[in-house]
Motif scaffolding. Structure first.
Motif, short mmCIF file in Angstrom:
data_model
loop_
_atom_site.label_atom_id
_atom_site.label_comp_id
_atom_site.label_asym_id
_atom_site.label_seq_id
_atom_site.Cartn_x
_atom_site.Cartn_y
_atom_site.Cartn_z
N THR A 180 40.31 13.20 33.99
CA THR A 180 41.42 12.99 33.06
C THR A 180 42.56 13.94 33.41
N ALA A 181 43.78 13.52 33.09
CA ALA A 181 44.96 14.34 33.39
C ALA A 181 44.91 15.67 32.63
N ILE A 182 44.58 15.62 31.34
CA ILE A 182 44.55 16.86 30.55
C ILE A 182 43.43 17.77 31.02
N GLY A 183 42.30 17.19 31.44
CA GLY A 183 41.18 18.00 31.93
C GLY A 183 41.53 18.76 33.19
N LEU A 184 42.11 18.06 34.18
CA LEU A 184 42.48 18.71 35.44
C LEU A 184 43.58 19.74 35.22
N ALA A 185 44.57 19.38 34.39
CA ALA A 185 45.68 20.30 34.13
C ALA A 185 45.16 21.58 33.47
N ASN A 186 44.30 21.43 32.47
CA ASN A 186 43.77 22.61 31.79
C ASN A 186 42.84 23.42 32.67
N SER A 187 42.14 22.76 33.60
CA SER A 187 41.29 23.48 34.55
C SER A 187 42.15 24.38 35.43
N LEU A 188 43.26 23.86 35.90
CA LEU A 188 44.17 24.67 36.72
C LEU A 188 44.71 25.86 35.93
N ARG A 189 45.03 25.63 34.67
CA ARG A 189 45.59 26.70 33.84
C ARG A 189 44.56 27.76 33.49
N GLY A 190 43.33 27.34 33.26
CA GLY A 190 42.32 28.29 32.82
C GLY A 190 41.48 28.90 33.92
N MET A 191 41.18 28.08 34.97
CA MET A 191 40.24 28.53 36.00
C MET A 191 40.80 28.41 37.41
N GLY A 192 42.12 28.26 37.52
CA GLY A 192 42.75 28.23 38.83
C GLY A 192 42.64 29.58 39.52
N THR A 193 42.86 29.60 40.83
CA THR A 193 42.76 30.84 41.60
C THR A 193 43.74 31.89 41.09
N GLY A 194 44.91 31.45 40.61
CA GLY A 194 45.91 32.39 40.10
C GLY A 194 45.56 32.96 38.74
N SER A 195 44.74 32.25 37.98
CA SER A 195 44.42 32.67 36.60
C SER A 195 43.23 33.62 36.54
N GLN A 196 42.31 33.50 37.47
CA GLN A 196 41.11 34.33 37.39
C GLN A 196 41.37 35.73 37.92
N ALA A 197 40.62 36.70 37.42
CA ALA A 197 40.70 38.06 37.93
C ALA A 197 40.14 38.11 39.35
N SER A 198 40.66 39.02 40.15
CA SER A 198 40.14 39.17 41.51
C SER A 198 38.73 39.77 41.47
N ASN A 199 37.85 39.22 42.30
CA ASN A 199 36.48 39.75 42.42
C ASN A 199 36.26 40.54 43.71
N TRP A 200 37.32 40.77 44.46
CA TRP A 200 37.15 41.45 45.75
C TRP A 200 36.48 42.82 45.59
N ASP A 201 36.95 43.62 44.63
CA ASP A 201 36.40 44.97 44.46
C ASP A 201 34.97 44.96 43.95
N ALA A 202 34.56 43.85 43.34
CA ALA A 202 33.21 43.77 42.77
C ALA A 202 32.17 43.30 43.78
N LEU A 203 32.60 42.86 44.96
CA LEU A 203 31.64 42.33 45.94
C LEU A 203 30.58 43.36 46.31
N ILE A 204 30.97 44.62 46.40
CA ILE A 204 30.04 45.67 46.79
C ILE A 204 28.90 45.82 45.78
N GLU A 205 29.12 45.33 44.54
CA GLU A 205 28.12 45.45 43.47
C GLU A 205 27.10 44.30 43.50
N VAL A 206 27.35 43.28 44.33
CA VAL A 206 26.45 42.12 44.39
C VAL A 206 25.27 42.48 45.29
N LYS A 207 24.18 42.92 44.67
CA LYS A 207 23.05 43.47 45.42
C LYS A 207 21.94 42.43 45.61
N ILE A 208 22.30 41.16 45.69
CA ILE A 208 21.33 40.10 45.94
C ILE A 208 21.72 39.40 47.24
N PRO A 209 20.79 38.64 47.84
CA PRO A 209 21.12 37.89 49.05
C PRO A 209 22.21 36.84 48.78
#
Length: 268
Positions: A180-209
């Motif tokens: 749906t148009a509203i679903g895709l649009a809201n996905s971009l607004r809420g979970m787009g690459t620009g909206s999410q916090a960066s996880n780069w600094d947290a990668l070192i904490e991922v202690k699983i395979p």
């Protein structure tokens, strides 16, 4: 089946019994993304697919942030009594899977990221991407899903999919068109690459395979995943020959083999 969280109704499917593997699709996808994987998977695995906010049969009017989404997923997984599992995510689903693993590390036995990233580390780049995502969201709302998909399936990221059979290309288009148009649009607004916090600094904490999967024709994501491998304590990088962004579609047999070998090695 549906699972309710607040005003959200998440659609999920469960196939088989055995080692639990949760699969999260990419932007414009749904649980249908994994149909071929589910059909080809041998017995001994419990496959769980989820339609992420704004996609497939999942419904809800509010814009879901990445953090809110992974909190909802945690409630869903608890209801399914998934205490530990292998988590697989493609593209947007990969960003979601990584974010979930960082917040709930005790629940993930192993992580598979297909053509995924930890987001953008630079604040200015995030702002620029957020603006681009908003322009795209407005375009979807104004022009409709079909016009957007006509554009989306022709961006450089998906050029390698032109080599697929007509049947496969039509199946991918059908899945995209059913959004749906509203679903895709809201996905971009809420979970787009620009909206999410960066996880780069947290990668070192991922202690699983972690298994990083990319296609040799997807140069942008090869570079991103090479950087990720350097920062993740227990990561392997596998590059699929003659493949682009969507490995599960372009190289389904190799993708299945890699994921199941990983799941068997790091079973909960």
């Amino acid at each position: 089946m549906y699972f309710s969280v607040g005003d959200m109704e998440y659609w999920y499917e469960v196939h088989g019994e055995g080692i639990p593997i949760v699969l999260l699709h990419g932007f414009t996808g749904s649980s249908s993304t994994w149909q071929r994987f589910v059909r080809a998977c041998p017995s001994g695995f419990k496959l769980v697919t989820v339609d992420l906010p704004g996609h497939g049969r999942t419904s809800g009017e509010q814009i879901k942030s990445m953090d809110a989404c992974i909190s909802d997923l945690q409630q869903l997984f608890k209801s399914l009594q998934l205490e530990q599992f292998i988590l697989v995510g493609y593209s947007m689903g990969g960003r979601t899977a990584l974010s979930y693993t960082i917040k709930y590390p005790e629940n993930v036995a192993g992580l598979v990221l297909e053509s995924a990233s930890p987001g953008l580390s630079d604040a200015a780049a995030r702002d620029e991407r957020k603006n681009k995502d908003e322009q795209l969201a407005l375009r979807i709302e104004e022009e409709g899903v079909t016009a957007f998909i006509d554009y989306w399936e022709n961006i450089p990221l998906f050029q390698t999919q032109k080599q697929l059979s007509k049947e496969n290309q039509l199946a991918i288009r059908k899945e995209r068109i059913e959004q749906t148009a509203i679903g895709l649009a809201n996905s971009l607004r809420g979970m787009g690459t620009g909206s999410q916090a960066s996880n780069w600094d947290a990668l070192i904490e991922v202690k699983i395979p972690v298994l990083l999967l990319v296609g040799e024709l997807d140069s942008k994501f090869i570079e991103i995943n090479q950087r990720m491998k350097q920062n993740l304590p227990m990561a392997e990088l596998e590059i699929f020959s003659s493949a682009g962004h969507a490995l599960h579609i372009e190289k389904p047999a190799s993708f299945l083999e890699s994921v199941l070998a990983f799941a068997n090695s790091y079973r909960p």
